[in-house]
Motif scaffolding. Structure first.
Motif, short mmCIF file in Angstrom:
data_model
loop_
_atom_site.label_atom_id
_atom_site.label_comp_id
_atom_site.label_asym_id
_atom_site.label_seq_id
_atom_site.Cartn_x
_atom_site.Cartn_y
_atom_site.Cartn_z
N SER A 86 49.52 9.42 69.55
CA SER A 86 48.32 9.96 68.91
C SER A 86 47.26 8.87 68.82
O SER A 86 47.58 7.71 68.56
CB SER A 86 48.66 10.46 67.50
N ALA A 97 55.39 14.23 62.04
CA ALA A 97 55.48 14.22 63.50
C ALA A 97 56.78 13.55 63.96
O ALA A 97 57.59 13.11 63.15
CB ALA A 97 54.27 13.52 64.09
N LEU A 154 50.96 12.36 60.05
CA LEU A 154 51.76 12.14 61.27
C LEU A 154 53.07 11.43 60.92
O LEU A 154 54.13 11.78 61.44
CB LEU A 154 50.99 11.28 62.27
N TYR A 194 50.57 18.72 66.84
CA TYR A 194 51.13 17.37 67.06
C TYR A 194 52.65 17.36 67.22
O TYR A 194 53.23 16.31 67.44
CB TYR A 194 50.67 16.39 65.98
N ARG A 195 53.28 18.53 67.11
CA ARG A 195 54.72 18.58 67.32
C ARG A 195 55.02 18.13 68.76
O ARG A 195 54.30 18.45 69.69
CB ARG A 195 55.23 20.01 67.10
#
Ligand code: GDP
Ligand code: MG
Length: 201
Positions: free
Chosen positions: A82, A108, A104, A76-77
């Motif tokens: 999302s 994130a 997240l 998720y970087r």
């Protein structure tokens, strides 16, 4: 001609909630009953044209690693968006979704656009679109068999109340949707609303 704005979108959620199915519906307008779990990394792209912009989603689906909650932060970087998915008939999947949201929000990109998505609404036999329809007339007594039982609303399979999920999403600053990958209901809206929220400049 507009240059598409590339947007990395990651899918998160408990195994079997329908992540791959929601994307299949969005990208190919297709659905497979008893879908085989994703093998290998799945990467799909789909454009989303809005009045003022063209977004090209690069959608990262998991290859089943979510079963072990072993998704590397690199998954998720750099994601700008999302979709965190749960199954409206499975309470544990909603708890799992909340834990992904927390992760997240901690780890994130701070500007990430997150959509919370309750999938499989086709499994509900909703008698009416308003789950509060009976609440108004409910009498104030301790009769446990009040008219708001799931059976009474025809919603007997629902395990995650819509208003509860919606309230959580609002508080956490998320977009919120309910979908069915099977019928297609609500699926395009998820990606369109995310696309509208992506900061482009
Ligand atoms: P994933 O593990 O989160 O990627 O979930 P899948 O997309 O592989 O779906 C798991 C199972 O749920 C498959 O058998 C799908 O056919 C089924 N499924 C997915 N979405 C829906 C939906 O909206 N409605 C129904 N009834 N079944 C669904
Ligand atoms: Mg999958």
């Amino acid at each position: 001609p507009q240059k598409p704005f590339q947007t990395k979108l990651v899918l998160l959620g408990e195994a079997a909630v329908g992540k791959s199915s929601v994307v299949l519906r969005f990208v190919q307008n297709d659905f497979q009953e008893n879908k085989e779990p994703t093998i290998g990394a799945a990467f799909l792209t789909q454009k989303c044209r809005l009045e003022d912009r063209l977004i090209k989603f690069e959608i990262w689906d998991t290859a089943g690693q979510e079963r072990f909650h072993s998704l590397a932060p690199m998954y998720y970087r750099n994601a700008q968006a999302s979709a965190v998915i749960y199954d409206v008939t499975k309470a544990s999947s909603f708890e799992k979704a909340k834990s992904w949201v927390k992760e997240l929000q901690r780890q994130a990109n701070p500007n990430i656009v997150i959509a919370l998505v309750g999938n499989k609404i086709d499994l509900l036999k909703e008698a009416s679109s308003s789950s509060n329809a009976n609440a108004e007339t409910e009498e104030e007594d301790d009769d446990e068999t009040a008219t708001t039982t799931p059976e009474a609303t025809g919603d007997s399979l629902r395990a995650v109340p819509k208003d509860e999920a919606e309230a959580y999403a609002k508080e956490a600053g998320l977009l919120f949707f309910e979908t069915s990958a099977k019928t297609g209901e609500g699926v395009v809206e998820v990606f369109t609303e995310i696309a509208k929220k992506i900061p482009i400049d």
